[in-house]
Scaffold this active site. Sequence first.
Site, PDB file in Angstrom:
ATOM      1  CB  CYS A   1      12.372 102.235  64.995  1.00  0.00           C
ATOM      2  SG  CYS A   1      13.046 100.571  64.961  1.00  0.00           S
TER       3      CYS A   1
ATOM      4  NE  ARG B   1      12.286 101.312  53.491  1.00  0.00           N
ATOM      5  CZ  ARG B   1      13.291 102.123  53.851  1.00  0.00           C
ATOM      6  NH1 ARG B   1      14.304 101.669  54.549  1.00  0.00           N
ATOM      7  NH2 ARG B   1      13.280 103.388  53.522  1.00  0.00           N
TER       8      ARG B   1
ATOM      9  CB  CYS C   1      -8.430  76.260  48.831  1.00  0.00           C
ATOM     10  SG  CYS C   1      -7.981  74.513  48.796  1.00  0.00           S
ATOM     11  CG  HIS C   2      -7.461  80.653  49.295  1.00  0.00           C
ATOM     12  ND1 HIS C   2      -8.093  80.738  50.515  1.00  0.00           N
ATOM     13  CD2 HIS C   2      -6.295  79.996  49.537  1.00  0.00           C
ATOM     14  CE1 HIS C   2      -7.332  80.179  51.445  1.00  0.00           C
ATOM     15  NE2 HIS C   2      -6.239  79.704  50.877  1.00  0.00           N
TER      16      HIS C   2
ATOM     17  CB  CYS D   1      15.517 100.940  58.729  1.00  0.00           C
ATOM     18  SG  CYS D   1      14.473 102.113  57.807  1.00  0.00           S
TER      19      CYS D   1
ATOM     20  CB  CYS E   1      -1.453  78.142  52.656  1.00  0.00           C
ATOM     21  SG  CYS E   1      -3.139  78.100  53.304  1.00  0.00           S
TER      22      CYS E   1
ATOM     23  CB  CYS F   1      -3.279  79.555  45.819  1.00  0.00           C
ATOM     24  SG  CYS F   1      -1.497  79.456  45.981  1.00  0.00           S
TER      25      CYS F   1
ATOM     26  CB  CYS G   1      14.483 107.938  62.137  1.00  0.00           C
ATOM     27  SG  CYS G   1      16.262 108.288  62.006  1.00  0.00           S
ATOM     28  CG  HIS G   2      10.573 105.937  61.210  1.00  0.00           C
ATOM     29  ND1 HIS G   2      10.548 106.602  60.003  1.00  0.00           N
ATOM     30  CD2 HIS G   2      11.439 104.906  61.035  1.00  0.00           C
ATOM     31  CE1 HIS G   2      11.329 105.984  59.133  1.00  0.00           C
ATOM     32  NE2 HIS G   2      11.891 104.956  59.748  1.00  0.00           N
TER      33      HIS G   2
HETATM   34  C1  HEC Z   1      -6.353  72.769  50.020  1.00  0.00           C
HETATM   35  C2  HEC Z   1      -6.899  74.091  50.253  1.00  0.00           C
HETATM   36  C3  HEC Z   1      -5.912  75.251  50.331  1.00  0.00           C
HETATM   37  C4  HEC Z   1      -4.906  75.564  49.437  1.00  0.00           C
HETATM   38  C5  HEC Z   1      -4.462  74.803  48.208  1.00  0.00           C
HETATM   39  C6  HEC Z   1      -4.345  76.791  49.918  1.00  0.00           C
HETATM   40  N1  HEC Z   1      -4.991  77.203  51.043  1.00  0.00           N
HETATM   41 FE1  HEC Z   1      -4.729  78.972  51.970  1.00  0.00          FE
HETATM   42  N2  HEC Z   1      -6.068  78.414  53.399  1.00  0.00           N
HETATM   43  C7  HEC Z   1      -6.777  77.254  53.404  1.00  0.00           C
HETATM   44  C8  HEC Z   1      -7.571  77.182  54.624  1.00  0.00           C
HETATM   45  C9  HEC Z   1      -8.488  76.049  55.039  1.00  0.00           C
HETATM   46  C10 HEC Z   1      -7.292  78.373  55.339  1.00  0.00           C
HETATM   47  C11 HEC Z   1      -7.867  78.779  56.697  1.00  0.00           C
HETATM   48  C12 HEC Z   1      -6.796  78.800  57.727  1.00  0.00           C
HETATM   49  C13 HEC Z   1      -6.297  77.440  58.138  1.00  0.00           C
HETATM   50  O1  HEC Z   1      -6.982  76.766  58.873  1.00  0.00           O
HETATM   51  O2  HEC Z   1      -5.165  77.073  57.732  1.00  0.00           O
HETATM   52  C14 HEC Z   1      -6.367  79.129  54.527  1.00  0.00           C
HETATM   53  C15 HEC Z   1      -5.905  80.395  54.848  1.00  0.00           C
HETATM   54  C16 HEC Z   1      -5.184  81.200  54.000  1.00  0.00           C
HETATM   55  C17 HEC Z   1      -4.935  82.593  54.206  1.00  0.00           C
HETATM   56  C18 HEC Z   1      -5.442  83.448  55.364  1.00  0.00           C
HETATM   57  C19 HEC Z   1      -6.781  84.044  55.000  1.00  0.00           C
HETATM   58  C20 HEC Z   1      -7.398  84.825  56.122  1.00  0.00           C
HETATM   59  O3  HEC Z   1      -8.365  85.525  55.859  1.00  0.00           O
HETATM   60  O4  HEC Z   1      -6.913  84.759  57.270  1.00  0.00           O
HETATM   61  C21 HEC Z   1      -4.176  83.026  53.172  1.00  0.00           C
HETATM   62  C22 HEC Z   1      -3.674  84.435  52.928  1.00  0.00           C
HETATM   63  C23 HEC Z   1      -3.937  81.878  52.315  1.00  0.00           C
HETATM   64  N3  HEC Z   1      -4.571  80.802  52.841  1.00  0.00           N
HETATM   65  C24 HEC Z   1      -3.196  81.918  51.153  1.00  0.00           C
HETATM   66  C25 HEC Z   1      -2.933  80.805  50.381  1.00  0.00           C
HETATM   67  C26 HEC Z   1      -2.025  80.799  49.248  1.00  0.00           C
HETATM   68  C27 HEC Z   1      -1.258  82.000  48.741  1.00  0.00           C
HETATM   69  C28 HEC Z   1      -2.027  79.537  48.752  1.00  0.00           C
HETATM   70  C29 HEC Z   1      -1.166  78.986  47.618  1.00  0.00           C
HETATM   71  C30 HEC Z   1       0.268  79.075  47.840  1.00  0.00           C
HETATM   72  C31 HEC Z   1      -2.948  78.768  49.547  1.00  0.00           C
HETATM   73  N4  HEC Z   1      -3.474  79.556  50.530  1.00  0.00           N
HETATM   74  C32 HEC Z   1      -3.300  77.462  49.299  1.00  0.00           C
HETATM   75  C33 HEC Z   1      -6.801  76.308  52.414  1.00  0.00           C
HETATM   76  C34 HEC Z   1      -5.934  76.281  51.335  1.00  0.00           C
HETATM   77  C1  HEC Z   2      18.504 107.150  60.778  1.00  0.00           C
HETATM   78  C2  HEC Z   2      17.097 107.270  60.598  1.00  0.00           C
HETATM   79  C3  HEC Z   2      16.270 106.003  60.561  1.00  0.00           C
HETATM   80  C4  HEC Z   2      16.148 105.083  61.552  1.00  0.00           C
HETATM   81  C5  HEC Z   2      16.826 105.067  62.907  1.00  0.00           C
HETATM   82  C6  HEC Z   2      15.170 104.118  61.079  1.00  0.00           C
HETATM   83  N1  HEC Z   2      14.736 104.444  59.841  1.00  0.00           N
HETATM   84 FE1  HEC Z   2      13.179 103.626  58.855  1.00  0.00          FE
HETATM   85  N2  HEC Z   2      13.419 104.940  57.350  1.00  0.00           N
HETATM   86  C7  HEC Z   2      14.376 105.930  57.304  1.00  0.00           C
HETATM   87  C8  HEC Z   2      14.262 106.662  56.058  1.00  0.00           C
HETATM   88  C9  HEC Z   2      15.139 107.831  55.622  1.00  0.00           C
HETATM   89  C10 HEC Z   2      13.182 106.077  55.375  1.00  0.00           C
HETATM   90  C11 HEC Z   2      12.613 106.501  54.032  1.00  0.00           C
HETATM   91  C12 HEC Z   2      11.795 107.781  54.209  1.00  0.00           C
HETATM   92  C13 HEC Z   2      10.664 107.591  55.175  1.00  0.00           C
HETATM   93  O1  HEC Z   2       9.655 106.951  54.833  1.00  0.00           O
HETATM   94  O2  HEC Z   2      10.794 108.013  56.349  1.00  0.00           O
HETATM   95  C14 HEC Z   2      12.657 105.014  56.228  1.00  0.00           C
HETATM   96  C15 HEC Z   2      11.564 104.237  55.905  1.00  0.00           C
HETATM   97  C16 HEC Z   2      11.018 103.263  56.733  1.00  0.00           C
HETATM   98  C17 HEC Z   2       9.816 102.513  56.444  1.00  0.00           C
HETATM   99  C18 HEC Z   2       8.967 102.622  55.190  1.00  0.00           C
HETATM  100  C19 HEC Z   2       7.921 103.703  55.299  1.00  0.00           C
HETATM  101  C20 HEC Z   2       7.035 103.732  54.103  1.00  0.00           C
HETATM  102  O3  HEC Z   2       6.120 104.583  54.057  1.00  0.00           O
HETATM  103  O4  HEC Z   2       7.212 102.921  53.216  1.00  0.00           O
HETATM  104  C21 HEC Z   2       9.619 101.654  57.494  1.00  0.00           C
HETATM  105  C22 HEC Z   2       8.489 100.661  57.652  1.00  0.00           C
HETATM  106  C23 HEC Z   2      10.694 101.873  58.425  1.00  0.00           C
HETATM  107  N3  HEC Z   2      11.523 102.860  57.948  1.00  0.00           N
HETATM  108  C24 HEC Z   2      10.863 101.165  59.595  1.00  0.00           C
HETATM  109  C25 HEC Z   2      11.918 101.361  60.471  1.00  0.00           C
HETATM  110  C26 HEC Z   2      12.160 100.542  61.635  1.00  0.00           C
HETATM  111  C27 HEC Z   2      11.312  99.367  62.077  1.00  0.00           C
HETATM  112  C28 HEC Z   2      13.270 101.047  62.250  1.00  0.00           C
HETATM  113  C29 HEC Z   2      14.001 100.494  63.457  1.00  0.00           C
HETATM  114  C30 HEC Z   2      14.524  99.156  63.291  1.00  0.00           C
HETATM  115  C31 HEC Z   2      13.710 102.186  61.464  1.00  0.00           C
HETATM  116  N4  HEC Z   2      12.891 102.329  60.386  1.00  0.00           N
HETATM  117  C32 HEC Z   2      14.771 103.011  61.799  1.00  0.00           C
HETATM  118  C33 HEC Z   2      15.288 106.254  58.274  1.00  0.00           C
HETATM  119  C34 HEC Z   2      15.401 105.591  59.483  1.00  0.00           C
END
Ligand code: HEC
Ligand code: HEC
Length: 399
Positions: free
Chosen positions: A315, A356, A216-217, A360, A252, A213, A318-319
């Site tokens: 969601c 996550r 390139c990056h 939930c 990538c 990775c 609760c949230h």
């Molecule tokens: C051969 C070159 C190359 C390698 C190796 C490569 N990438 Fe990329 N990557 C790119 C190019 C080019 C882009 C621009 C988006 C596109 O056209 O795919 C990109 C885009 C990305 C982006 C998005 C960046 C943005 O700002 O949107 C991420 C995150 C990323 N690569 C992560 C990785 C990771 C993690 C790896 C290794 C597992 C990896 N890349 C390996 C060339 C590479």
């Molecule tokens: C019954 C209540 C309940 C419902 C419904 C619920 N959650 Fe949660 N969720 C929680 C509790 C409890 C936590 C941990 C405490 C907190 O961050 O609110 C949590 C945490 C999360 C977090 C992490 C917040 C953080 O700061 O890291 C995400 C993201 C999330 N819930 C997404 C969802 C989504 C998407 C749904 C619907 C698919 C959903 N939850 C439905 C109870 C609920």
Amino acid sequence: MVMKWRTIVSVLWLLCASGAQAADYSPWQAQGDSIPEPLAGLQGDAGRGEQVLRDRRRGNCLACHQLPLPEEAFQGTLGPPLHGVGKRYGTGQLRLRVADMRRLNPDTLMPPFHADPQTLNRPLFPGKTFLAAQDIEDLVAYLATLKGPMPPPSSLRHGEPLPPAEQRPVSGYALLEPDMQAMQDDEFENPGFMTVDAGRQAFHARHEGGGRCADCHGEDGRKFDPASIAAYPKWDEKLGRPLTLQARIRRCRQERLGRSPLPYDHPRLVALETFVRHLARGEPVRVKVDGPMRPHLEAGRRLWNTRFGIADFSCADCHDRAAGQYLRGQWLSQGQANGFPEYRLKTGKVTSLQTRFTQCLKKFYAKPFPQGSPEYRDLEIYVMSRGNGLAIETPAIRY
Ligand code: HEC
Ligand code: HEC
Ligand code: HEC
């Protein structure tokens, strides 16, 4: 440090509520605001009812209600206190409220404990309801004994409602205790940084003479633009669809490094995602919500507002509606995503956002969507965009 782990252990104990429960449904008939006939003609027992009510795997009523049971330390404030409920209502009225509160208030947060399974969406246990007919009768018998006065208003800590996320997003960080916040901020104490390091290693690893990775990056990902990382999920012109950060990394890895595909949320992908997103720490979340992203955002918003599972929660229940309230000692946040992948003390694992979502959904006994599915992608777009403006905290620490 000793102090910190003690806090964590007590919190872990507090959260050990789990273990799914599902029961057969006995049809009933409502009349006005009551179910006059006992379910399946059964007789209730108040002593057993109290057990069901205290049991976290069954009624778990204390998660939301205060009851005249002073030895129960953590009582919720989402619903009204149940003191005196046996004076306010007759047994038929109590029965309908416990069996299916939605009949009286379609928007209620109270789970339907004995609902017609046909009125439930994507239950984890198809054809089942939450509690057995006998449990309902036992609960009704117990509730009927509650004739005492309401508690004094200051006897418990009450949650302050949080502002709506669309008005002012609040990070889950704000709800952590100060020692937990300090732990998140400290690179050497934050256990999430072990995953950042694992991701950094994978980022620099070379396999069988192939590329890395970093080729390139840049070394340590120096060529990434943090503002661009903070804008994921993002529209991809070439593919004509949005990509989450993990999906981008996965592509990538396969296309540019020729590695074999890994399933979405594979630990190696989560580690790479943690490393890459942590490079944008402190950068404001900036997910685009217009143009071609719009329909996906709206689809995600619909899922957020859809009720699922045998507890029939969305969601938003609760949230949005209960944010700031206590759910059995757990302070509900807005469910923001700015800290993901994040380290969960409860599981001791770094957790991706989509994992996550699954946690939930399972929490209220709904069938999760597959990791990497279009549904989760759209939900991720909506959930991330609700936090536009919040600083990226990856790797955050949460319970
Ligand atoms: C051969 C070159 C190359 C390698 C190796 C490569 N990438 Fe990329 N990557 C790119 C190019 C080019 C882009 C621009 C988006 C596109 O056209 O795919 C990109 C885009 C990305 C982006 C998005 C960046 C943005 O700002 O949107 C991420 C995150 C990323 N690569 C992560 C990785 C990771 C993690 C790896 C290794 C597992 C990896 N890349 C390996 C060339 C590479
Ligand atoms: C019954 C209540 C309940 C419902 C419904 C619920 N959650 Fe949660 N969720 C929680 C509790 C409890 C936590 C941990 C405490 C907190 O961050 O609110 C949590 C945490 C999360 C977090 C992490 C917040 C953080 O700061 O890291 C995400 C993201 C999330 N819930 C997404 C969802 C989504 C998407 C749904 C619907 C698919 C959903 N939850 C439905 C109870 C609920
Ligand atoms: C997820 C939170 C939640 C749980 C769990 C819950 N309730 Fe409720 N309950 C509520 C809310 C909120 C109300 C207020 C009614 C409404 O939503 O319109 C309520 C109302 C009630 C009422 C009517 C009270 C009144 O004064 O009108 C009774 C009785 C009741 N609940 C019993 C129970 C019992 C028994 C259990 C456990 C088997 C339980 N509840 C579990 C949230 C909950």
